[in-house]
Motif scaffolding. Structure first.
Motif, PDB file in Angstrom:
ATOM      1  N   GLU A  44       0.865  -1.176   0.000  1.00  0.00           N
ATOM      2  CA  GLU A  44       0.000   0.000   0.000  1.00  0.00           C
ATOM      3  C   GLU A  44       0.905   1.230   0.000  1.00  0.00           C
ATOM      4  OE1 GLU A  44      -3.758   1.655  -0.170  1.00  0.00           O
ATOM      5  OE2 GLU A  44      -3.323  -0.487  -0.060  1.00  0.00           O
ATOM      6  N   ILE A  45       0.733   2.106  -1.009  1.00  0.00           N
ATOM      7  CA  ILE A  45       1.621   3.252  -1.172  1.00  0.00           C
ATOM      8  C   ILE A  45       0.793   4.513  -1.399  1.00  0.00           C
ATOM      9  CG2 ILE A  45       3.524   4.235  -2.523  1.00  0.00           C
ATOM     10  CD1 ILE A  45       4.233   1.373  -3.375  1.00  0.00           C
ATOM     11  N   ALA A  46       1.196   5.599  -0.763  1.00  0.00           N
ATOM     12  CA  ALA A  46       0.528   6.894  -0.929  1.00  0.00           C
ATOM     13  C   ALA A  46       1.078   7.612  -2.159  1.00  0.00           C
ATOM     14  CB  ALA A  46       0.738   7.759   0.308  1.00  0.00           C
ATOM     15  N   GLN A  47       0.214   8.370  -2.820  1.00  0.00           N
ATOM     16  CA  GLN A  47       0.601   9.134  -4.007  1.00  0.00           C
ATOM     17  C   GLN A  47       1.772  10.054  -3.670  1.00  0.00           C
ATOM     18  OE1 GLN A  47      -2.563  11.521  -5.587  1.00  0.00           O
ATOM     19  NE2 GLN A  47      -1.327  12.328  -7.241  1.00  0.00           N
ATOM     20  N   THR A  49       4.879   9.164  -3.247  1.00  0.00           N
ATOM     21  CA  THR A  49       5.946   8.498  -2.506  1.00  0.00           C
ATOM     22  C   THR A  49       6.951   7.881  -3.473  1.00  0.00           C
ATOM     23  OG1 THR A  49       4.391   7.954  -0.734  1.00  0.00           O
ATOM     24  CG2 THR A  49       6.460   6.744  -0.767  1.00  0.00           C
ATOM     25  N   ARG A  94      -0.538   7.457  -7.740  1.00  0.00           N
ATOM     26  CA  ARG A  94      -1.812   7.533  -7.029  1.00  0.00           C
ATOM     27  C   ARG A  94      -1.767   6.658  -5.788  1.00  0.00           C
ATOM     28  NH1 ARG A  94      -5.572   3.274  -8.347  1.00  0.00           N
ATOM     29  NH2 ARG A  94      -7.170   4.711  -7.630  1.00  0.00           N
ATOM     30  N   ASN A  95      -2.702   6.860  -4.872  1.00  0.00           N
ATOM     31  CA  ASN A  95      -2.819   6.030  -3.676  1.00  0.00           C
ATOM     32  C   ASN A  95      -3.311   4.650  -4.080  1.00  0.00           C
ATOM     33  OD1 ASN A  95      -2.175   8.199  -2.013  1.00  0.00           O
ATOM     34  ND2 ASN A  95      -4.304   8.772  -1.725  1.00  0.00           N
ATOM     35  N   THR A  97      -2.818   0.011  -3.805  1.00  0.00           N
ATOM     36  CA  THR A  97      -1.996  -1.183  -3.637  1.00  0.00           C
ATOM     37  C   THR A  97      -1.222  -1.462  -4.920  1.00  0.00           C
ATOM     38  OG1 THR A  97      -3.631  -2.090  -2.109  1.00  0.00           O
ATOM     39  CG2 THR A  97      -2.033  -3.628  -3.034  1.00  0.00           C
TER      40      THR A  97
END
Length: 144
Positions: A44-47, A49, A94-95, A97
């Protein structure tokens, strides 16, 4: 005097290391990839990053695997075939997975051992407030 078995407060260097570990996440895994198999991992990665995927085949056959990285919409960001090792850096658009897979489906009898390091976020400097003298800063002083 602290109670017996208690070590008191954390040393400053250990405390800085613990804080730095919270700023960036990393997954570092070595795993077996059987012949004719595929293994996927999810993060899970935030936009915005910055992320880096590094991998290396450490045992098996010709030391090669296929690797593929997809964003949350299934758009392929990285795809390489029969690589021994590689590194890929990207910034999350984008936010969501993100999915990365290693495949040994092309091999019918040789299993592989694969190591990967997936860095999410940038490591902050260990000593951010420390002024370090570098060759460039010394050259600047001489030229001013």
């Amino acid at each position: 005097m602290p109670p017996r078995g208690s070590r008191g407060p954390l040393p400053p260097l250990l405390l800085l290391w613990a804080l730095a570990a919270c700023a960036a996440r990393a997954s570092e895994i070595t795993f077996e990839l059987p012949d004719n198999a595929k293994q996927c991992f999810y993060e899970e990665i935030a936009q915005g990053t910055k992320c880096t995927l590094e991998f290396q085949v450490i045992t098996g056959g010709h030391y090669d695997v296929d690797c593929r990285l997809e964003d949350p919409d299934g758009i392929v960001l990285y795809k390489e075939m029969k690589k021994q090792y590689d590194s890929f850096t990207f910034t999350a658009s984008r936010n969501g997975t993100y999915k990365f897979c290693f495949s040994n489906e092309f091999s019918t009898f040789t299993h592989k051992t694969v190591y990967f390091d997936f860095q999410v976020g940038e490591d902050p400097p260990l000593f951010p407030s420390e002024n370090r003298v570098t060759a460039l800063t010394q050259v600047k002083r001489c030229c001013v």
